[in-house]
Design an enzyme around this catalytic site. Sequence first.
Site, PDB file in Angstrom:
ATOM      1  N   LYS A   1     -13.126   2.919  -1.333  1.00 12.95           N
ATOM      2  CA  LYS A   1     -14.051   3.276  -0.243  1.00 12.95           C
ATOM      3  C   LYS A   1     -15.197   4.127  -0.789  1.00 12.95           C
ATOM      4  O   LYS A   1     -16.362   3.937  -0.460  1.00 12.95           O
ATOM      5  CB  LYS A   1     -13.321   4.037   0.871  1.00 12.95           C
ATOM      6  CG  LYS A   1     -12.451   3.162   1.772  1.00 12.95           C
ATOM      7  CD  LYS A   1     -11.862   3.974   2.932  1.00 12.95           C
ATOM      8  CE  LYS A   1     -10.939   3.131   3.802  1.00 12.95           C
ATOM      9  NZ  LYS A   1     -10.336   3.824   4.913  1.00 12.95           N
TER      10      LYS A   1
ATOM     11  N   GLU B   1       0.820  -1.208   0.000  1.00 10.28           N
ATOM     12  CA  GLU B   1       0.000   0.000   0.000  1.00 10.28           C
ATOM     13  C   GLU B   1       0.861   1.268   0.000  1.00 10.28           C
ATOM     14  O   GLU B   1       0.442   2.321  -0.475  1.00 10.28           O
ATOM     15  CB  GLU B   1      -0.912  -0.018   1.237  1.00 10.28           C
ATOM     16  CG  GLU B   1      -2.194   0.766   1.048  1.00 10.28           C
ATOM     17  CD  GLU B   1      -3.181   0.504   2.170  1.00 10.28           C
ATOM     18  OE1 GLU B   1      -3.769  -0.600   2.198  1.00 10.28           O
ATOM     19  OE2 GLU B   1      -3.362   1.379   3.021  1.00 10.28           O
TER      20      GLU B   1
ATOM     21  N   HIS C   1       7.915 -26.709   0.683  1.00  9.43           N
ATOM     22  CA  HIS C   1       7.094 -27.713   0.005  1.00  9.43           C
ATOM     23  C   HIS C   1       5.998 -27.030  -0.797  1.00  9.43           C
ATOM     24  O   HIS C   1       4.992 -27.644  -1.109  1.00  9.43           O
ATOM     25  CB  HIS C   1       6.479 -28.662   1.040  1.00  9.43           C
ATOM     26  CG  HIS C   1       7.514 -29.368   1.854  1.00  9.43           C
ATOM     27  ND1 HIS C   1       8.007 -30.616   1.533  1.00  9.43           N
ATOM     28  CD2 HIS C   1       8.199 -28.971   2.963  1.00  9.43           C
ATOM     29  CE1 HIS C   1       8.934 -30.966   2.416  1.00  9.43           C
ATOM     30  NE2 HIS C   1       9.068 -29.974   3.296  1.00  9.43           N
TER      31      HIS C   1
HETATM   32  O1  PA5 Z   1      -3.022   1.814   6.054  1.00 10.98           O
HETATM   33  C1  PA5 Z   1      -4.015   2.392   5.694  1.00 10.98           C
HETATM   34  O2  PA5 Z   1      -4.068   3.637   5.632  1.00 10.98           O
HETATM   35  C2  PA5 Z   1      -5.286   1.632   5.372  1.00 10.98           C
HETATM   36  O3  PA5 Z   1      -5.027   0.294   5.142  1.00 10.98           O
HETATM   37  C3  PA5 Z   1      -6.285   1.787   6.505  1.00 10.98           C
HETATM   38  O4  PA5 Z   1      -5.705   1.274   7.680  1.00 10.98           O
HETATM   39  C4  PA5 Z   1      -7.580   1.046   6.222  1.00 10.98           C
HETATM   40  O5  PA5 Z   1      -8.126   1.486   5.013  1.00 10.98           O
HETATM   41  C5  PA5 Z   1      -8.581   1.294   7.331  1.00 10.98           C
HETATM   42  O6  PA5 Z   1      -8.806   2.660   7.469  1.00 10.98           O
HETATM   43  P1  PA5 Z   1      -9.382   3.254   8.804  1.00 10.98           P
HETATM   44  O7  PA5 Z   1      -8.408   2.993   9.884  1.00 10.98           O
HETATM   45  O8  PA5 Z   1      -9.574   4.711   8.520  1.00 10.98           O
HETATM   46  O9  PA5 Z   1     -10.690   2.566   9.064  1.00 10.98           O
END
Ligand code: PA5
Length: 421
Positions: free
Chosen positions: A412, A277, A298
């Site tokens: 989202k 990410e 394996h």
């Molecule tokens: O690392 C990130 O920014 C994302 O993976 C968020 O953690 C994830 O989308 C969840 O978002 P939030 O903590 O606002 O619910």
Amino acid sequence: MPLPFEISLDLALGGPGAIPKSSYDAALKEAGAALAWLKTQKLELFDIVDRTDDIAAAQAVADQWKDNSSDIAVLGIGGSSLGGQALKAIAKAGHKPRVTFHDNPDPWSWQQSMAGFDLKTTRFIVISKSGGTAETLFQAITAADAIEKAGGGKYLKHHFAAITEPKKSVLADFADSMGAPKLDHPLGIGGRYSVLSMVGVLPALLMDLDVVKLRAGARAVRDSVLNAPSVAHATPAAGAALHHALAKEGKLTHTVMWNYADRLKTLAAWWQQLWAESLGKDGKGTSPIGAVGPVDQHSQLQLFRDGPNDALYTVIAPDTKGQGLAAPADRSRALGLDYLVGKTMGDLIAAEAKASAETLSRNRRPVRQIRLPVIDEYSIGALMMHFMLETILMGRLMGVDPFDQPGVEESKVLTRKYLAE
Ligand code: PA5
């Protein structure tokens, strides 16, 4: 404080699959500039490991729940869950209350979980930095509804705690509507970098983990990086340089974290999100792959050894020699397993970790080895800080912003749109 791990680049820089020295040196020089930039950044991630006030706030909630709860259900997704899951793997079995993580809002799984909870004694930690993530909120409101329908409406505030940014959001409103405690998600720390904050700390306290030690391990890495005598001594910078050198040679589409301990399985899942990410942007990025112990010898090893030569392999091996059950000598001999006589299962794992690293290297794959003498809060905190800094430095080297996540945000928005249609 000493670093709780030793990183060897011998097979990456000296084995048959060695990265050419000139490429590594050039990448290291760039990593030096990235490190100099990092040192100028006022990262809240650097400061959080010195704090204790937030631990006290989390402890107050944990103390209220510790002795009168059967279950703690942690609701959150992505960076609001994976760090806690990685910490759970090192908690001692049998701690009370039970702490479970519910990240995927699979209708079947959630219904099963809800049906299994005693709603009088189950507490929910709802974690969302933004306070507006549909998956997490859906779980939270269905849990609140179930408690209310079971007659616990008056006691809702004793069943929930929210971890979210200190500002208006749906989750903040949810907590306020029942008077449940709200703990601050740091404004300056993104979801996938948040494990050392309240996000990891509250679940960790409830799992009897030593969060002071966790932060001390992270602090040791921070300090070693900020005070490194040279860029090569700053382990995350050297790691980023390895990746960068391979990328420049056109030999990096994957990066593999291969952990020789079940307790490090979820650490790989946490790191996969962190790497993917943070760095998968602008047509750039490398796919992170997690692998675990002999199981993947394996499974994925064949591909790793003979497939495209386009990855860096990081093998993390705890010191397991002499640990675990010993092979019974008579039975071993009777079955012709003489090579097991006098050996423990830990000896087997240690031999396999070495064998995998060497197999890869002999087949011209670049391998970084991390020796982790002990798996505990200190070493996990250190590894987490190491990989977070390596990721940030890699972002700098690649010219991408390691802190945003436009892809996540787009999905989202679309999810909310489709639900409204
Ligand atoms: O690392 C990130 O920014 C994302 O993976 C968020 O953690 C994830 O989308 C969840 O978002 P939030 O903590 O606002 O619910």
